[in-house]
Design a protein around this motif. Structure first.
Motif, PDB file in Angstrom:
ATOM      1  N   ARG A  56      16.160 -18.772   8.516  1.00 53.64           N
ATOM      2  CA  ARG A  56      15.725 -18.846   9.956  1.00 53.64           C
ATOM      3  C   ARG A  56      14.409 -18.521  10.567  1.00 53.64           C
ATOM      4  O   ARG A  56      13.827 -19.012  11.085  1.00 53.64           O
ATOM      5  CB  ARG A  56      16.767 -18.399  10.872  1.00 53.64           C
ATOM      6  N   ARG A  57      14.390 -17.225   9.905  1.00 57.70           N
ATOM      7  CA  ARG A  57      12.872 -16.555  10.157  1.00 57.70           C
ATOM      8  C   ARG A  57      11.712 -17.584   9.630  1.00 57.70           C
ATOM      9  O   ARG A  57      10.555 -17.855  10.186  1.00 57.70           O
ATOM     10  CB  ARG A  57      12.729 -15.256   9.484  1.00 57.70           C
ATOM     11  N   ALA A  60      11.619 -20.731  11.730  1.00 56.59           N
ATOM     12  CA  ALA A  60      10.882 -20.658  12.914  1.00 56.59           C
ATOM     13  C   ALA A  60       9.259 -20.320  12.854  1.00 56.59           C
ATOM     14  O   ALA A  60       8.629 -20.817  13.448  1.00 56.59           O
ATOM     15  CB  ALA A  60      11.565 -19.176  13.511  1.00 56.59           C
ATOM     16  N   THR A 357      15.405 -13.677  19.586  1.00 47.38           N
ATOM     17  CA  THR A 357      14.858 -14.993  19.356  1.00 47.38           C
ATOM     18  C   THR A 357      15.985 -16.048  19.656  1.00 47.38           C
ATOM     19  O   THR A 357      16.990 -15.977  18.919  1.00 47.38           O
ATOM     20  CB  THR A 357      14.384 -15.157  17.914  1.00 47.38           C
ATOM     21  N   VAL A 359      17.727 -19.634  19.002  1.00 51.06           N
ATOM     22  CA  VAL A 359      17.991 -20.798  17.908  1.00 51.06           C
ATOM     23  C   VAL A 359      18.812 -21.661  18.309  1.00 51.06           C
ATOM     24  O   VAL A 359      19.865 -21.390  18.719  1.00 51.06           O
ATOM     25  CB  VAL A 359      18.308 -20.169  16.397  1.00 51.06           C
ATOM     26  N   THR A 376      14.032 -24.424  15.940  1.00 51.55           N
ATOM     27  CA  THR A 376      13.785 -23.318  16.563  1.00 51.55           C
ATOM     28  C   THR A 376      13.615 -23.486  18.024  1.00 51.55           C
ATOM     29  O   THR A 376      13.182 -24.808  18.628  1.00 51.55           O
ATOM     30  CB  THR A 376      12.293 -22.757  16.114  1.00 51.55           C
ATOM     31  N   HIS A 378      11.498 -21.154  20.022  1.00 51.59           N
ATOM     32  CA  HIS A 378      10.473 -20.446  20.133  1.00 51.59           C
ATOM     33  C   HIS A 378      10.578 -19.147  21.153  1.00 51.59           C
ATOM     34  O   HIS A 378      10.872 -18.120  20.562  1.00 51.59           O
ATOM     35  CB  HIS A 378       9.160 -21.093  20.932  1.00 51.59           C
ATOM     36  N   GLN A 405      12.178 -28.544  14.831  1.00 56.39           N
ATOM     37  CA  GLN A 405      12.085 -28.052  16.208  1.00 56.39           C
ATOM     38  C   GLN A 405      12.253 -29.190  17.258  1.00 56.39           C
ATOM     39  O   GLN A 405      12.386 -30.406  16.898  1.00 56.39           O
ATOM     40  CB  GLN A 405      10.455 -27.635  16.409  1.00 56.39           C
TER      41      GLN A 405
END
Ligand SMILES: [Zn+2]
Length: 697
Positions: A56-57, A60, A357, A359, A376, A378, A405
């Motif tokens: 996920r990181r 993102a 964060t 998601v 993401t 943001h 996104q």
């Protein structure tokens, strides 16, 4: 294989592009390591949740920096088959990855940068920058080695430095010649892309389906899966194709220009993409981009952009590379693909420094051939600005053909009971207050070490590959030890042996594995300064910055003393810190804030009692300026400031922005101003351009 968490503590919304680039590299390596452990050794070293966190990181960061998506992005490998056990091959010359550009402005900036870097182009704006524009094939990069005209070794790109030996499989690919003519260099590495055409992909999938076998998501995955087969006979039955476009190690000159090289490749029997063009400059390049973009859906194979390479090889040589990316080439991606789906839920995750964060969890949807189930969001401002709500129908996009996104909410797709999303003001992990930083967009948990998300992540970072590299102490162990109170601070790791009995008796541990762990930990009681600095997990201080600091201050004691002194912004210590090329006031502020925190000082003292931190060892003084601090001033006749700085750094010098007592040389060009004057006042050695050139050879 060392596997690490691989991410820094900076919230994605606050990453600079340089940080993002570094982190994407680390993440790609870390995730690949975990995939390998999971698929090949059937021995995952981290839990699913943590693994998902890494992905996920990565996702993102890619969403925020579409231009930085790597060719070996983990997102690209979704659905790829597991790697078979191939032998490792170290590339004689690394296979570089290219910088990415999404739009015309980026491309014009790339050409402007080339013109600024090379003196003759800067002097004569009318001088054209001849460039070869080649389609960017959406396949697998490989390297083919020929010795005395015979194909002897074929390797995948891997991480760019080490790939996998797939020679036997590549021998079955008809596009790859077994022998090449005698006018080719005796040692020649040809690089290019293995791919599968769309028609062949469709036929392969139909066959797979008939046979009840798994089908592939897209031609790229099919090509990757086919190439990395343990049984070459299977590869032979798959219709793989090849285009050549670059070289690695060579035993002699290949050409004077990229265009000339492509011509020679054809003479030697390698297929070269027929859509490659020699362009006169940026306008010509952009016109060709537009032309190929319009035609690309009708091409027999997938391409995801164009690659531009400066035609003259002597210019390529001088432009060199920065952060392992060539300055003389860039990839220009085609626009994103989109799809519509339902946003089921907005999840809020807590990162290592407590950043919250958001998601989006999506109804899975196929976007450009890849199934997307998360996107993401943001940060909370973004959610508010777009008024994104749970239950909304949304448009999802993968920019750079890979990243999900949310572009927008579909106006008529909102359920009547929907309500605006309320961003939590407490930490979902520990319930502490989560506050917005002044002027920032990120909300952060104030729980510090009491917050499980932060404490565990901080420890995992500490033992990760680029920090203490404690392979035997994986994320799951950290979590378990922390839960049972065996490890709460980094220094506790070095006290584990004192609690030996408590480890050896644990589930999954025995006398022997415990002894191995203690031996591994003991071996890390002596650590390089740069690793130590990186391990502290100071925000904004990634590997590169840690190295800069180590280089500047040389010892832990000197660094601590300087950082304490630097709390006074008028001090010389502060001036020295922000004067390090690559460290600005923002980074300096984070470092000073770290040292201002009593709790961090306690952690440092505690660690100092357990460890020997080695002083920074400068690379062997191979050049007369290695380890010296150089200041450039005025205009040089033979090279631009950028080229001069790159040359000096390549020779081991530090290039500073201003003159101080610590400066070793001031290189004085034409029209030099205050810096030359100051150098004269302090008595620093001043060099004319000619003297400078003589010194650096
Ligand atoms: Zn928390």
């Amino acid at each position: 294989m060392a596997v690490s968490r691989g991410s820094t503590d900076v919230p994605v919304a606050e990453l600079t592009s340089a940080q993002a680039e570094r982190e994407l590299e680390t993440l790609a390596r870390a995730i690949a390591g975990h995939d390998k452990a999971y698929y090949e050794k059937d021995a995952p070293v981290i839990g699913d949740a943590e693994y998902d966190g890494l992905r996920r990181r990565n996702q993102a960061i890619e969403a925020r920096f579409p231009a930085l998506v790597r060719p070996d992005s983990p997102a690209q490998r979704i659905g790829a088959p597991p790697a078979a056990g191939f032998a490792k091959v170290a590339h004689a010359r690394p296979m570089l990855s290219l910088g990415n550009a999404m739009d015309e402005a980026d491309i014009r900036e790339f050409f402007d940068g080339v013109r600024r870097f090379l003196k003759e182009l800067q002097k004569d704006p009318a001088l054209p920058i001849e460039t070869v524009a080649e389609p960017k094939i959406d396949g697998l990069s490989i390297s083919l080695r020929y010795e005395d005209g015979r194909f002897v070794l074929g390797a995948t790109r891997g991480d760019g430095r080490t790939g996998e030996d797939v020679t036997a499989n590549l021998r079955t690919v008809a596009d790859i010649p077994d022998t090449i003519p005698g006018d080719a260099p005796r040692t020649l590495e040809v690089r290019g892309e293995i791919y599968m055409t769309r028609d062949d992909f469709a036929r392969l999938n139909a066959r797979q389906e008939d046979a009840g076998e798994k089908t592939f998501a897209n031609p790229r995955n099919a090509a990757a899966g086919s190439l990395r087969q343990k049984d070459a006979a299977v590869t032979q039955a798959r219709p793989l194709r090849f285009f050549a476009y670059a070289w690695g190690e060579v035993g002699g000159p290949v050409a004077d220009t990229q265009w000339g090289f492509l011509g020679r490749l054809k003479d030697w029997g390698f297929p070269v993409d027929p859509l490659a063009r020699l362009c006169a400059g940026v306008d010509d390049v952009l016109a060709h981009y537009g032309d190929v973009d319009r035609r690309r859906h009708g091409l027999p194979y997938d391409i995801d952009g164009m690659v531009y390479k400066i035609n003259r090889l002597d210019w390529q040589e001088r432009l060199g590379s920065v952060s392992r990316r060539p300055r003389w080439a860039i990839a220009h991606k085609f626009a994103a693909e989109r799809a519509r789906t339902v946003l089921k839920r907005i999840a809020v995750q807590v990162g290592r420094t407590g950043a919250l964060t958001p998601v989006a969890e999506l109804e899975p949807v196929t976007v450009g051939g890849v199934v997307v189930s998360r996107a993401t969001l943001h940060n909370e401002d973004e959610i508010a600005r777009k008024d994104i709500r749970e239950g909304d129908t949304v448009i999802v996009q993968r920019a750079g053909d890979v990243i999900p996104q949310i572009v927008e909410v579909v106006a008529d797709g909102r359920p009547p009971e929907s309500r605006p999303f309320l961003f939590p003001d407490t930490c979902p992990e520990c319930g502490s207050r989560a506050l917005r930083e002044e002027g920032g967009v990120v909300r952060r948990c104030t729980g510090g070490l009491v917050c499980p998300a932060q404490a565990t992540e901080r420890l995992k970072h500490f033992v990760s590959r680029d920090a203490f590299d404690l392979e035997g102490l994986g994320g799951r162990h950290i979590e378990a030890f922390r839960k049972d109170g065996l490890v709460t601070t980094p220094a506790d790791i070095f006290r584990l042996e004192e609690k030996g009995g408590a480890i050896a008796g644990r589930e999954g541990w025995g006398e022997r594995s415990a002894a191995n762990l203690f031996a591994a930990i003991a071996a890390k009681r002596t650590i390089a300064l740069e690793r130590f600095i990186y391990a502290l997990g100071i925000r904004q201080v990634g590997r590169a910055t840690a190295r800069l600091l180590a280089k500047q201050y040389a010892s832990l004691m000197a660094w601590r003393a300087a950082m304490d002194a630097a709390r006074d912004a008028d001090s010389e210590a502060y001036g020295d810190l922000v004067n390090i090329d690559g460290i600005g006031p923002l980074v300096a502020g984070e470092i000073i804030a770290f040292f201002s925190e009593p709790h961090n000082r306690a952690v440092l003292d505690d660690l100092a009692g357990q460890l020997t931190v080695e002083n920074f060892a400068a690379p062997a003084a191979a050049s007369p300026i290695s380890g010296k601090t150089v200041v450039l001033t005025g205009t040089l006749d033979s090279m631009t400031r950028g080229e001069a700085k790159a040359r000096a750094e390549a020779l081991g010098a530090k290039v500073a922005g201003s003159v101080s007592k610590k400066t070793d040389y001031v290189v004085v060009g034409a029209d030099a101003g205050s810096k030359a004057k100051k150098a004269a006042e302090i008595g620093v050695t001043m060099l004319s351009e000619a003297e400078w050139l003589e010194l650096i050879g």
